[in-house]
Design a protein around this motif. Sequence first.
Motif, PDB file in Angstrom:
ATOM      1  N   ILE A 215      -9.010  -4.376   9.835  1.00  0.00           N
ATOM      2  CA  ILE A 215      -9.322  -3.026  10.316  1.00  0.00           C
ATOM      3  C   ILE A 215      -8.565  -1.982   9.504  1.00  0.00           C
ATOM      4  CG2 ILE A 215      -9.091  -1.451  12.274  1.00  0.00           C
ATOM      5  CD1 ILE A 215      -9.531  -3.882  14.112  1.00  0.00           C
ATOM      6  N   LEU A 216      -7.291  -2.239   9.267  1.00  0.00           N
ATOM      7  CA  LEU A 216      -6.468  -1.291   8.511  1.00  0.00           C
ATOM      8  C   LEU A 216      -6.867  -1.201   7.054  1.00  0.00           C
ATOM      9  CD1 LEU A 216      -2.897  -2.000   9.961  1.00  0.00           C
ATOM     10  CD2 LEU A 216      -4.506  -0.166  10.567  1.00  0.00           C
ATOM     11  N   SER A 217      -7.605  -2.180   6.551  1.00  0.00           N
ATOM     12  CA  SER A 217      -8.017  -2.170   5.148  1.00  0.00           C
ATOM     13  C   SER A 217      -9.014  -1.062   4.846  1.00  0.00           C
ATOM     14  CB  SER A 217      -8.630  -3.527   4.756  1.00  0.00           C
ATOM     15  OG  SER A 217      -9.901  -3.709   5.366  1.00  0.00           O
ATOM     16  N   PHE A 218      -9.597  -0.456   5.913  1.00  0.00           N
ATOM     17  CA  PHE A 218     -10.598   0.587   5.720  1.00  0.00           C
ATOM     18  C   PHE A 218      -9.992   1.986   5.694  1.00  0.00           C
ATOM     19  CE2 PHE A 218     -13.004  -2.971   7.482  1.00  0.00           C
ATOM     20  CZ  PHE A 218     -14.071  -3.043   6.598  1.00  0.00           C
ATOM     21  N   VAL A 219      -8.682   2.102   5.851  1.00  0.00           N
ATOM     22  CA  VAL A 219      -8.041   3.414   5.862  1.00  0.00           C
ATOM     23  C   VAL A 219      -6.920   3.435   4.831  1.00  0.00           C
ATOM     24  CG1 VAL A 219      -8.580   3.781   8.283  1.00  0.00           C
ATOM     25  CG2 VAL A 219      -6.373   2.772   7.670  1.00  0.00           C
ATOM     26  N   PRO A 220      -6.557   4.627   4.328  1.00  0.00           N
ATOM     27  CA  PRO A 220      -5.412   4.722   3.416  1.00  0.00           C
ATOM     28  C   PRO A 220      -4.146   4.204   4.079  1.00  0.00           C
ATOM     29  CG  PRO A 220      -6.688   6.756   3.404  1.00  0.00           C
ATOM     30  CD  PRO A 220      -7.218   5.924   4.528  1.00  0.00           C
ATOM     31  N   THR A 221      -3.211   3.735   3.278  1.00  0.00           N
ATOM     32  CA  THR A 221      -1.997   3.123   3.817  1.00  0.00           C
ATOM     33  C   THR A 221      -1.164   4.114   4.618  1.00  0.00           C
ATOM     34  OG1 THR A 221      -1.957   1.506   2.022  1.00  0.00           O
ATOM     35  CG2 THR A 221       0.110   1.911   3.182  1.00  0.00           C
ATOM     36  N   ASN A 222      -1.150   5.397   4.231  1.00  0.00           N
ATOM     37  CA  ASN A 222      -0.368   6.367   5.008  1.00  0.00           C
ATOM     38  C   ASN A 222      -0.903   6.507   6.425  1.00  0.00           C
ATOM     39  OD1 ASN A 222      -2.701   7.709   3.933  1.00  0.00           O
ATOM     40  ND2 ASN A 222      -1.795   9.662   4.538  1.00  0.00           N
ATOM     41  N   VAL A 223      -2.218   6.315   6.619  1.00  0.00           N
ATOM     42  CA  VAL A 223      -2.793   6.330   7.956  1.00  0.00           C
ATOM     43  C   VAL A 223      -2.440   5.041   8.689  1.00  0.00           C
ATOM     44  CG1 VAL A 223      -4.947   6.388   9.276  1.00  0.00           C
ATOM     45  CG2 VAL A 223      -4.694   7.828   7.243  1.00  0.00           C
ATOM     46  N   ALA A 224      -2.497   3.920   7.976  1.00  0.00           N
ATOM     47  CA  ALA A 224      -2.145   2.638   8.590  1.00  0.00           C
ATOM     48  C   ALA A 224      -0.705   2.645   9.096  1.00  0.00           C
ATOM     49  CB  ALA A 224      -2.341   1.507   7.581  1.00  0.00           C
ATOM     50  N   ILE A 225       0.175   3.312   8.361  1.00  0.00           N
ATOM     51  CA  ILE A 225       1.587   3.362   8.747  1.00  0.00           C
ATOM     52  C   ILE A 225       1.768   4.082  10.080  1.00  0.00           C
ATOM     53  CG2 ILE A 225       3.826   4.354   8.120  1.00  0.00           C
ATOM     54  CD1 ILE A 225       3.135   3.782   5.204  1.00  0.00           C
TER      55      ILE A 225
ATOM     56  N   LYS B 116       2.544  -6.069   7.071  1.00  0.00           N
ATOM     57  CA  LYS B 116       2.074  -7.377   6.618  1.00  0.00           C
ATOM     58  C   LYS B 116       0.622  -7.360   6.137  1.00  0.00           C
ATOM     59  CE  LYS B 116       5.162  -9.787   9.836  1.00  0.00           C
ATOM     60  NZ  LYS B 116       5.233 -10.763  10.964  1.00  0.00           N
ATOM     61  N   THR B 117      -0.010  -6.184   6.167  1.00  0.00           N
ATOM     62  CA  THR B 117      -1.402  -6.139   5.724  1.00  0.00           C
ATOM     63  C   THR B 117      -1.486  -6.368   4.218  1.00  0.00           C
ATOM     64  OG1 THR B 117      -3.378  -4.780   5.570  1.00  0.00           O
ATOM     65  CG2 THR B 117      -1.296  -3.618   5.516  1.00  0.00           C
ATOM     66  N   PRO B 118      -2.410  -7.196   3.769  1.00  0.00           N
ATOM     67  CA  PRO B 118      -2.532  -7.466   2.327  1.00  0.00           C
ATOM     68  C   PRO B 118      -3.375  -6.430   1.596  1.00  0.00           C
ATOM     69  CG  PRO B 118      -4.033  -8.872   3.538  1.00  0.00           C
ATOM     70  CD  PRO B 118      -3.290  -8.074   4.570  1.00  0.00           C
ATOM     71  N   TYR B 119      -3.696  -5.315   2.273  1.00  0.00           N
ATOM     72  CA  TYR B 119      -4.528  -4.279   1.664  1.00  0.00           C
ATOM     73  C   TYR B 119      -3.761  -2.961   1.654  1.00  0.00           C
ATOM     74  CZ  TYR B 119      -7.858  -7.807   3.260  1.00  0.00           C
ATOM     75  OH  TYR B 119      -8.501  -8.990   3.524  1.00  0.00           O
ATOM     76  N   LEU B 120      -3.449  -2.454   0.483  1.00  0.00           N
ATOM     77  CA  LEU B 120      -2.717  -1.196   0.354  1.00  0.00           C
ATOM     78  C   LEU B 120      -3.548  -0.210  -0.461  1.00  0.00           C
ATOM     79  CD1 LEU B 120       0.925  -2.435  -0.371  1.00  0.00           C
ATOM     80  CD2 LEU B 120      -0.069  -1.744   1.818  1.00  0.00           C
ATOM     81  N   SER B 121      -3.634   1.028   0.036  1.00  0.00           N
ATOM     82  CA  SER B 121      -4.415   2.056  -0.647  1.00  0.00           C
ATOM     83  C   SER B 121      -3.666   3.373  -0.641  1.00  0.00           C
ATOM     84  CB  SER B 121      -5.779   2.224   0.047  1.00  0.00           C
ATOM     85  OG  SER B 121      -6.516   3.270  -0.531  1.00  0.00           O
TER      86      SER B 121
END
Length: 451
Positions: free
Chosen positions: A39-49, A64-69
């Motif tokens: 789910i977090l892979s669809f948003v920029p990392t600053n939003v995921a944080i 721990k998400t393997p997707y960073l943007s």
Amino acid sequence: MEKPAKEESNAPAGAQNPSHLFGGVDSISSLPDEMLHHILSFVPTNVAITTSVLSKRWRHVWCKTPYLSFPHITSSSIESILETLDSYTAAKIMRFHLHVDSETWEDSERSNHVDSLIKFAISRNVEKLSLVLKAYYVFPDFFFSNPSLKQLIGDSLNYMRPKCTVSWTSLQNLSLSNSSLDESFPKLMSGSPMLKSLTLQSCSLSCIDLSESPRLRRLDLEFTNSSPRKCHIVAPHIHYLRMIDFTQKYSLADVSSLIEANIDTMYFLPRFWCTQDYPSKDDYQVMMQTMLNELQNVENLTVGLSFLQMLSIAEFHGVHFPTLKVKTLTLKTTILRSAVPGIAKLLQNSPELSKIFFYKTEDWNSAVEKYVNRYIDPQDPQDLIFPAKSAFKVAQPDLVASFMELLLRNSRTLKTLVLQLRSCLNTTNYDELSQIALTLSHKNKVSIVLK
């Protein structure tokens, strides 16, 4: 008893506890980490944080998400990003995206920060790396040694000029845009022995030599906005070629293993080819003859309006059309007079053709049409059936019927004809065309489908 005070939330706006969204039932938080990471892979990392403040359950999920943007990094944010990544705990990064604007480079320290971000991704064995660098940046040597990298997408990498040996031993997909590659291209190819797919868009190259890339099967080229330089394409191992908006000086030197091709030119190019001096008649004939010879073993061929117009001009100039092995032909064009001779000749020289897919488009240029139509015989009543000035917005049954008859008349082995007219069909026209298609289908023993 006195009710306990309501707990205040420090969550920023838009980052409320997920239970508020489901009537007090926190369905999302009960999902396993792998699904939350997806789910977090669809948003920029600053939003995921920001999700870390939702609850204890979410506090370390992003770490721990393997997707960073990191899209549109600025000079004011790049240092804080590096500090935040100190909390990142995943051992493996599947996908890492970095977009740096020109304003980020105010001094050499900014370039060092970008080095750190790329080095961080490589240290976590990144598999898919996407870089958009809109400013001067010299890639460090460590960038060119990455055994885990499987996909690299790069935009504006004008200074990717390795001085060291390139070692991308796992790289399978490479996509580069808006880059000057003359010096670096041979090194990049020799250092990517597992490469299967290569995409180049608006890249400056004098020669695309892929003869030493035996695993490469797909080549995708777009030359939009590139200068009209002479460039030979040597790709003897590829099975699929997409070549869009190429200029008159790009030529296919060797694509002998080609099975599928998607070819179209710049929409204004046929206009230049109709003139006497750009290029010369002899240059035109040689270029078209070479291209047609290289396409003669293709089984699945897709062509656009501009390329069909070029074929019409080639037919007028007497260019020899080889016998083609096309079994499935896709026409992405509108129905215009300038395309008719090219379509007819293409069909006549494809004795194994069994399927035609027609996709009606709106891409056309009136100036090009004017120049190409100079070569259409004004006395040929068949050519005059088709319009010379404009594309239709609503499917005209008589015109579409004539077009279907053109295709059927020039295809002796055709079994299936599919016409995708999209929004051009209304209820009345669809019913009328369906009846016409049914009649032609029975008469010619061909399955005709309207969509």
